[in-house]
Design an enzyme around this catalytic site. Structure first.
Site, PDB file in Angstrom:
ATOM      1  NE  ARG A 132      -4.184  -1.888   1.937  1.00  0.00           N
ATOM      2  CZ  ARG A 132      -4.201  -3.067   2.552  1.00  0.00           C
ATOM      3  NH1 ARG A 132      -3.232  -3.386   3.394  1.00  0.00           N
ATOM      4  NH2 ARG A 132      -5.184  -3.908   2.329  1.00  0.00           N
ATOM      5  CE  LYS A 154       0.442  13.151 -16.020  1.00  0.00           C
ATOM      6  NZ  LYS A 154       0.298  13.427 -17.477  1.00  0.00           N
ATOM      7  CD  GLU A 196       8.325  14.431 -23.449  1.00  0.00           C
ATOM      8  OE1 GLU A 196       7.847  15.537 -23.128  1.00  0.00           O
ATOM      9  OE2 GLU A 196       7.631  13.413 -23.596  1.00  0.00           O
ATOM     10  CE  LYS A 238       6.432  16.402 -15.328  1.00  0.00           C
ATOM     11  NZ  LYS A 238       6.647  15.110 -16.002  1.00  0.00           N
ATOM     12  CD  GLU A 248      -2.612  15.145 -16.964  1.00  0.00           C
ATOM     13  OE1 GLU A 248      -1.506  15.268 -17.491  1.00  0.00           O
ATOM     14  OE2 GLU A 248      -3.321  14.127 -17.074  1.00  0.00           O
ATOM     15  NE  ARG A 252       1.714  16.457 -14.012  1.00  0.00           N
ATOM     16  CZ  ARG A 252       2.239  15.643 -13.092  1.00  0.00           C
ATOM     17  NH1 ARG A 252       1.835  15.729 -11.836  1.00  0.00           N
ATOM     18  NH2 ARG A 252       3.157  14.757 -13.412  1.00  0.00           N
ATOM     19  CG  ASN A 256      -0.973  15.692 -21.325  1.00  0.00           C
ATOM     20  OD1 ASN A 256      -0.088  14.923 -20.967  1.00  0.00           O
ATOM     21  ND2 ASN A 256      -2.086  15.869 -20.629  1.00  0.00           N
ATOM     22  CG  HIS A 259       2.636  13.817 -24.621  1.00  0.00           C
ATOM     23  ND1 HIS A 259       3.386  14.968 -24.796  1.00  0.00           N
ATOM     24  CD2 HIS A 259       3.436  12.961 -23.942  1.00  0.00           C
ATOM     25  CE1 HIS A 259       4.577  14.807 -24.235  1.00  0.00           C
ATOM     26  NE2 HIS A 259       4.630  13.595 -23.721  1.00  0.00           N
ATOM     27  CG  HIS A 263       0.455   9.097 -25.737  1.00  0.00           C
ATOM     28  ND1 HIS A 263      -0.147   9.447 -24.548  1.00  0.00           N
ATOM     29  CD2 HIS A 263       1.789   9.110 -25.497  1.00  0.00           C
ATOM     30  CE1 HIS A 263       0.789   9.676 -23.633  1.00  0.00           C
ATOM     31  NE2 HIS A 263       1.956   9.470 -24.187  1.00  0.00           N
ATOM     32  CG  HIS A 275       7.361   8.910 -25.261  1.00  0.00           C
ATOM     33  ND1 HIS A 275       5.987   8.832 -25.328  1.00  0.00           N
ATOM     34  CD2 HIS A 275       7.637  10.037 -24.556  1.00  0.00           C
ATOM     35  CE1 HIS A 275       5.457   9.863 -24.682  1.00  0.00           C
ATOM     36  NE2 HIS A 275       6.428  10.596 -24.206  1.00  0.00           N
TER      37      HIS A 275
END
Length: 372
Positions: A132, A154, A196, A238, A248, A252, A256, A259, A263, A275
């Site tokens: 956990r 993330k 990036e 960032k 997000e 935030r 993206n 992306h 993606h 990527h």
């Protein structure tokens, strides 16, 4: 930002990600890898660490990091998985968790993510659910991971239907960035990371975008005088965004940029396209959508295209990619809400807009590679 000289006379810079009780430092420098053991010992996060790494990075840096932990009085164990995006799925997480359990790791132990974005995402997700939640730190070894995926919390793994569809938000306790490891990267991986980097300039910081234009030769030559401040600026940008919107919910989402279509292209390639290259294609496509939607002057798309090409990055969807397949991946992307696809589109260099107000005909034209 704090700057200090380490014992060997090298400059080391620390940025703090301010998230109250979840705040953590990002340490950037040359030779930072050698000081991780003492830093972790001083922080007292755990006495025992599992270093999670893919088989390629483990062969280069795994034993070295084990020795560094041992010298600092810490216990370390190396656990590996096959390299590549194909390993970024739940079965890998389950296998890694089983190996932790077999070796008696408990909630007072910690993880070290040693590798690129895939390793960081897998390790962060594993840390967030094992017992956990146990502490972990990021030791990114690719440019893409150093400037983006290792910062912000993330985590996630892929499904056959798309990237990162299962994941959590779980912050690392620290990030250690050693710029020297970039010299071990294949050129393709370094260039993919530059996509990036360019994303930050194109979407947030026009001055940084111009700086990347001026410093291209030094950056491609891996000159530390350019590489260290470049990585620092990306992490600063960032961190500023994450501090305002950790999960997000709004701001935030600007990170993206590139992306959404990126993606889809990456997934349609069967994850054979790296990527960063997919993101570069996605940024150019988003810029084209901005022009077609009347949000941006054509010079904005031209400027983004020019800088991407200057860093030897692709800007066109590869020939033979089926637009209908790309559409399918777009429809199940995490940025699609209520059947509406949300895009991050540039209004000008350094400023973007999040919108679902994009004509279907324009999306189809861009997916067919039709640029104005």
């Amino acid at each position: 930002m704090n700057t200090a000289m380490n014992g060997e006379g090298r400059v080391e810079q620390t940025i703090q990600v301010g998230l109250d009780e979840r705040s953590y430092p990002i340490t950037i420098g040359t030779g930072t890898l050698g000081r991780i053991g003492s830093a972790l010992a001083a922080a007292g996060l755990a006495k025992r660490y599992a270093i999670i790494s893919d088989d390629r990075v483990a062969s280069l840096q795994g034993q070295h990091l084990l020795d560094i932990l041992y010298q600092a009085g810490l216990v370390g164990e190396l656990i590996t998985f096959p390299h590549g995006e194909a390993s970024k799925h739940l079965a890998t997480v389950e296998q890694l968790a089983s190996r932790l359990a077999e070796r008696g790791f408990d909630r007072k132990d910690g993880l070290v993510a040693l590798g690129g974005g895939v390793t960081g995402d897998i390790t962060g997700f594993l840390a967030s659910i094992y017992m956990r939640g146990i502490p972990f730190v990021q030791v990114p070894t690719t440019l893409l991971a150093q400037v983006d995926s290792s910062v912000g919390g993330k985590t996630g793994v892929d499904l056959p239907q798309g990237k990162n569809l299962i994941g959590t938000f779980y912050q690392p306790r620290a990030v250690f960035i050693d710029t020297e490891v970039l010299r071990t990267l294949p050129q393709e991986e370094f260039l993919g990371g530059m996509a990036e980097v360019i994303k930050y300039g194109a979407s947030i910081d026009a001055e940084f975008f111009s700086w990347l234009e001026r410093q291209r030769k030094a950056i491609l030559a891996l000159d530390p005088a350019a590489i260290v401040p470049m990585i620092r600026r990306c992490c600063e940008l960032k961190a500023q965004v994450v501090e305002q919107d950790e999960r997000e919910g709004g701001l935030r989402r600007i990170l993206n940029f590139g992306h959404t279509i990126g993606h889809a292209v990456e997934a349609a390639s069967g994850y054979q396209l790296i990527h960063g290259f997919a993101v570069a294609i996605g940024m150019r496509a988003a810029a084209e959508l901005a022009v077609r939607s009347g949000m941006a002057d054509p010079s904005v798309a031209a400027g983004i295209d020019q800088l991407l090409r200057a860093y030897r990055l692709p800007t066109e969807i590869p020939a033979g990619f089926d637009p209908a397949t790309l559409r399918t991946y777009l429809s199940i992307d995490k940025k699609t809400v209520g059947g509406r696809i949300f895009f991050v589109l540039p209004e000008r260099i350094g400023a973007v807009r999040i919108t679902d107000q994009v004509r279907e005909a324009d999306i189809d034209a861009v997916l067919r590679g039709e640029f104005l």
